[in-house]
Design a protein around this motif. Structure first.
Motif, PDB file in Angstrom:
ATOM      1  N   ASP A  27       0.807  -1.219   0.000  1.00  0.00           N
ATOM      2  CA  ASP A  27       0.000   0.000   0.000  1.00  0.00           C
ATOM      3  C   ASP A  27       0.848   1.282   0.000  1.00  0.00           C
ATOM      4  O   ASP A  27       0.313   2.386  -0.050  1.00  0.00           O
ATOM      5  N   ALA A  28       2.185   1.134   0.044  1.00  0.00           N
ATOM      6  CA  ALA A  28       3.055   2.306  -0.014  1.00  0.00           C
ATOM      7  C   ALA A  28       3.585   2.578  -1.415  1.00  0.00           C
ATOM      8  O   ALA A  28       4.131   3.656  -1.672  1.00  0.00           O
ATOM      9  N   VAL A  29       3.404   1.612  -2.322  1.00  0.00           N
ATOM     10  CA  VAL A  29       3.980   1.752  -3.661  1.00  0.00           C
ATOM     11  C   VAL A  29       3.404   2.960  -4.396  1.00  0.00           C
ATOM     12  O   VAL A  29       4.098   3.630  -5.173  1.00  0.00           O
ATOM     13  N   GLY A  30       2.158   3.278  -4.123  1.00  0.00           N
ATOM     14  CA  GLY A  30       1.515   4.413  -4.773  1.00  0.00           C
ATOM     15  C   GLY A  30       2.156   5.745  -4.457  1.00  0.00           C
ATOM     16  O   GLY A  30       1.859   6.753  -5.118  1.00  0.00           O
ATOM     17  N   TRP A  31       3.066   5.774  -3.472  1.00  0.00           N
ATOM     18  CA  TRP A  31       3.771   7.006  -3.154  1.00  0.00           C
ATOM     19  C   TRP A  31       4.944   7.276  -4.082  1.00  0.00           C
ATOM     20  O   TRP A  31       5.496   8.387  -4.082  1.00  0.00           O
ATOM     21  N   MET A  32       5.354   6.282  -4.873  1.00  0.00           N
ATOM     22  CA  MET A  32       6.516   6.500  -5.739  1.00  0.00           C
ATOM     23  C   MET A  32       6.336   7.652  -6.725  1.00  0.00           C
ATOM     24  O   MET A  32       7.257   8.459  -6.912  1.00  0.00           O
ATOM     25  N   PRO A  33       5.184   7.790  -7.396  1.00  0.00           N
ATOM     26  CA  PRO A  33       5.023   8.961  -8.285  1.00  0.00           C
ATOM     27  C   PRO A  33       5.107  10.277  -7.527  1.00  0.00           C
ATOM     28  O   PRO A  33       5.649  11.264  -8.040  1.00  0.00           O
ATOM     29  N   LEU A  34       4.604  10.301  -6.294  1.00  0.00           N
ATOM     30  CA  LEU A  34       4.622  11.533  -5.524  1.00  0.00           C
ATOM     31  C   LEU A  34       6.036  11.844  -5.046  1.00  0.00           C
ATOM     32  O   LEU A  34       6.469  13.008  -5.053  1.00  0.00           O
ATOM     33  N   LEU A  35       6.783  10.822  -4.624  1.00  0.00           N
ATOM     34  CA  LEU A  35       8.186  11.020  -4.260  1.00  0.00           C
ATOM     35  C   LEU A  35       8.977  11.546  -5.459  1.00  0.00           C
ATOM     36  O   LEU A  35       9.818  12.442  -5.318  1.00  0.00           O
ATOM     37  N   THR A  36       8.714  10.994  -6.641  1.00  0.00           N
ATOM     38  CA  THR A  36       9.401  11.470  -7.842  1.00  0.00           C
ATOM     39  C   THR A  36       9.075  12.936  -8.092  1.00  0.00           C
ATOM     40  O   THR A  36       9.960  13.740  -8.433  1.00  0.00           O
ATOM     41  N   GLY A  37       7.820  13.307  -7.901  1.00  0.00           N
ATOM     42  CA  GLY A  37       7.431  14.703  -8.074  1.00  0.00           C
ATOM     43  C   GLY A  37       8.127  15.630  -7.107  1.00  0.00           C
ATOM     44  O   GLY A  37       8.565  16.725  -7.480  1.00  0.00           O
ATOM     45  N   ILE A  38       8.245  15.211  -5.849  1.00  0.00           N
ATOM     46  CA  ILE A  38       8.961  16.009  -4.856  1.00  0.00           C
ATOM     47  C   ILE A  38      10.389  16.259  -5.319  1.00  0.00           C
ATOM     48  O   ILE A  38      10.924  17.377  -5.233  1.00  0.00           O
ATOM     49  N   THR A  39      11.025  15.198  -5.835  1.00  0.00           N
ATOM     50  CA  THR A  39      12.418  15.302  -6.257  1.00  0.00           C
ATOM     51  C   THR A  39      12.578  16.246  -7.441  1.00  0.00           C
ATOM     52  O   THR A  39      13.529  17.036  -7.504  1.00  0.00           O
ATOM     53  N   VAL A  40      11.655  16.172  -8.407  1.00  0.00           N
ATOM     54  CA  VAL A  40      11.724  17.077  -9.558  1.00  0.00           C
ATOM     55  C   VAL A  40      11.556  18.524  -9.104  1.00  0.00           C
ATOM     56  O   VAL A  40      12.313  19.420  -9.519  1.00  0.00           O
ATOM     57  N   VAL A  41      10.571  18.782  -8.261  1.00  0.00           N
ATOM     58  CA  VAL A  41      10.353  20.143  -7.762  1.00  0.00           C
ATOM     59  C   VAL A  41      11.605  20.672  -7.074  1.00  0.00           C
ATOM     60  O   VAL A  41      12.058  21.800  -7.328  1.00  0.00           O
ATOM     61  N   ASP A  42      12.191  19.864  -6.196  1.00  0.00           N
ATOM     62  CA  ASP A  42      13.360  20.325  -5.455  1.00  0.00           C
ATOM     63  C   ASP A  42      14.560  20.558  -6.379  1.00  0.00           C
ATOM     64  O   ASP A  42      15.348  21.495  -6.175  1.00  0.00           O
ATOM     65  N   THR A  43      14.700  19.720  -7.402  1.00  0.00           N
ATOM     66  CA  THR A  43      15.785  19.908  -8.363  1.00  0.00           C
ATOM     67  C   THR A  43      15.614  21.214  -9.126  1.00  0.00           C
ATOM     68  O   THR A  43      16.571  21.991  -9.288  1.00  0.00           O
ATOM     69  N   LEU A  44      14.405  21.484  -9.599  1.00  0.00           N
ATOM     70  CA  LEU A  44      14.177  22.707 -10.369  1.00  0.00           C
ATOM     71  C   LEU A  44      14.321  23.953  -9.500  1.00  0.00           C
ATOM     72  O   LEU A  44      14.826  24.982  -9.959  1.00  0.00           O
ATOM     73  N   ARG A  45      13.900  23.855  -8.259  1.00  0.00           N
ATOM     74  CA  ARG A  45      14.055  25.007  -7.367  1.00  0.00           C
ATOM     75  C   ARG A  45      15.533  25.302  -7.084  1.00  0.00           C
ATOM     76  O   ARG A  45      15.968  26.460  -7.127  1.00  0.00           O
ATOM     77  N   SER A  46      16.293  24.261  -6.771  1.00  0.00           N
ATOM     78  CA  SER A  46      17.671  24.476  -6.319  1.00  0.00           C
ATOM     79  C   SER A  46      18.639  24.708  -7.470  1.00  0.00           C
ATOM     80  O   SER A  46      19.551  25.536  -7.360  1.00  0.00           O
ATOM     81  N   VAL A  47      18.456  23.998  -8.571  1.00  0.00           N
ATOM     82  CA  VAL A  47      19.400  24.093  -9.688  1.00  0.00           C
ATOM     83  C   VAL A  47      19.004  25.195 -10.657  1.00  0.00           C
ATOM     84  O   VAL A  47      19.840  26.004 -11.080  1.00  0.00           O
TER      85      VAL A  47
END
Length: 296
Positions: free
Chosen positions: A108-128
């Motif tokens: 039931d935690a696998v569905g969080w993978m798309p959201l974790l990926t989204g968090i990472t993209v947002v943080d990359t675009l903000r910082s870089v």
């Protein structure tokens, strides 16, 4: 501090101008991510052209090493949620897919993978790239502000296997240099249109893969706890607090306020008719759009 890898700034001079859209330097990317002192990936392949980086990795998921990535200069058959296709001018996007194995993750935690990926993209675009990136539930990445707001990135995560450990492929497409005339729809944008500080695709993809690998490691080390992940997601989700219109299969429509994201990654809608809040999953939603408040 974000690793700029010596890449030229968007405004800087160099052997390639922005509109020349230089091909990715596969050797430099591999050296940074696989062979270098900060290596964290088993294999990274940069290809000049492919149909779909996600499809390429899903096809070899049974034998590929954990932390395998494919990056394409040109992707001809990219697709997103609900098999929606997207295209872009050659070498104008970051198109990358990453295969990771998730031993011991609760189903039931696998569905969080798309959201974790989204968090990472947002943080990359903000910082870089130094842009105001946010998430539209579940995992569209938007740029806000007065200059060229719109969708800048999409994400597609697919389960690619279950033995010996659950395996997923996370695909990301980021609009880097398309001009306003080249964008597919009026609601799309690009880093270039938004005046991003960095437009070098190699810099962006290296930063994303490093951050994504670290995020998966931290989640695994937490015992796949979703409470902390939910807090990170809520802090980046621009959908929360907005009046939204949710369209579900069969043209069922729900209008209300996006009140929360629950422990399963579902969006919780407080209906305008006063009924009890409704939690809907990404798989149950055909479209979700912010709409003006009633009376506006």
């Amino acid at each position: 501090m974000a690793d700029n890898g010596g890449a030229e700034r968007a405004q800087g001079a160099g052997p390639w101008t922005d509109l020349d859209r230089a091909p990715l330097d596969g050797r430099a990317i591999t050296r940074a991510l696989v062979n270098g002192p900060r290596a964290s990936w088993a294999e990274v392949t940069v290809v000049p052209r492919t149909g779909s980086t996600n499809a390429d990795l899903v096809a070899v998921a049974a034998t590929a090493a954990d932390r395998t990535a494919v990056i394409a200069d040109v992707q001809d058959a990219g697709r997103g949620r609900h098999s929606r296709s997207f295209t872009a001018p050659p070498r104008s996007q970051v198109t990358v897919s990453a295969l990771v194995r998730l031993p011991g993750i609760p189903p039931d935690a696998v569905g969080w993978m798309p959201l974790l990926t989204g968090i990472t993209v947002v943080d990359t675009l903000r910082s870089v790239c130094e842009v105001d990136a946010v998430l539209k539930w579940p995992n569209d990445v938007l740029l806000t502000g007065d200059r060229a707001p719109g969708k800048v990135a999409g994400i597609l995560v697919e389960v690619a296997g279950s033995t010996p450990a659950l395996t997923v492929v996370a695909g990301v497409g980021i609009n880097v240099t398309p001009t306003a005339e080249e964008l597919p729809v009026p609601t799309a944008t690009s880093l270039r249109a938004a005046g991003a500080a960095v437009l070098d695709r190699g810099t962006i993809v290296r930063a994303f893969l490093r951050a994504f690998g670290t995020a998966v490691d931290e989640w695994r080390d937490s015992g796949w706890d979703t409470a902390g992940l939910a807090q990170l997601y809520r802090a980046r989700c621009d959908t929360l607090g907005r009046r939204v219109r949710v369209t579900m299969p069969g043209d069922e429509v729900l209008v209300g306020t996006a009140a929360d994201v629950d422990g399963h990654g579902r969006i919780v809608i407080a209906p305008e008719d006063g009924c009890a809040p409704v939690a809907v999953s990404a798989g149950d939603v055909t479209h979700l759009r912010a709409v003006p408040d009633a009376g506006e």
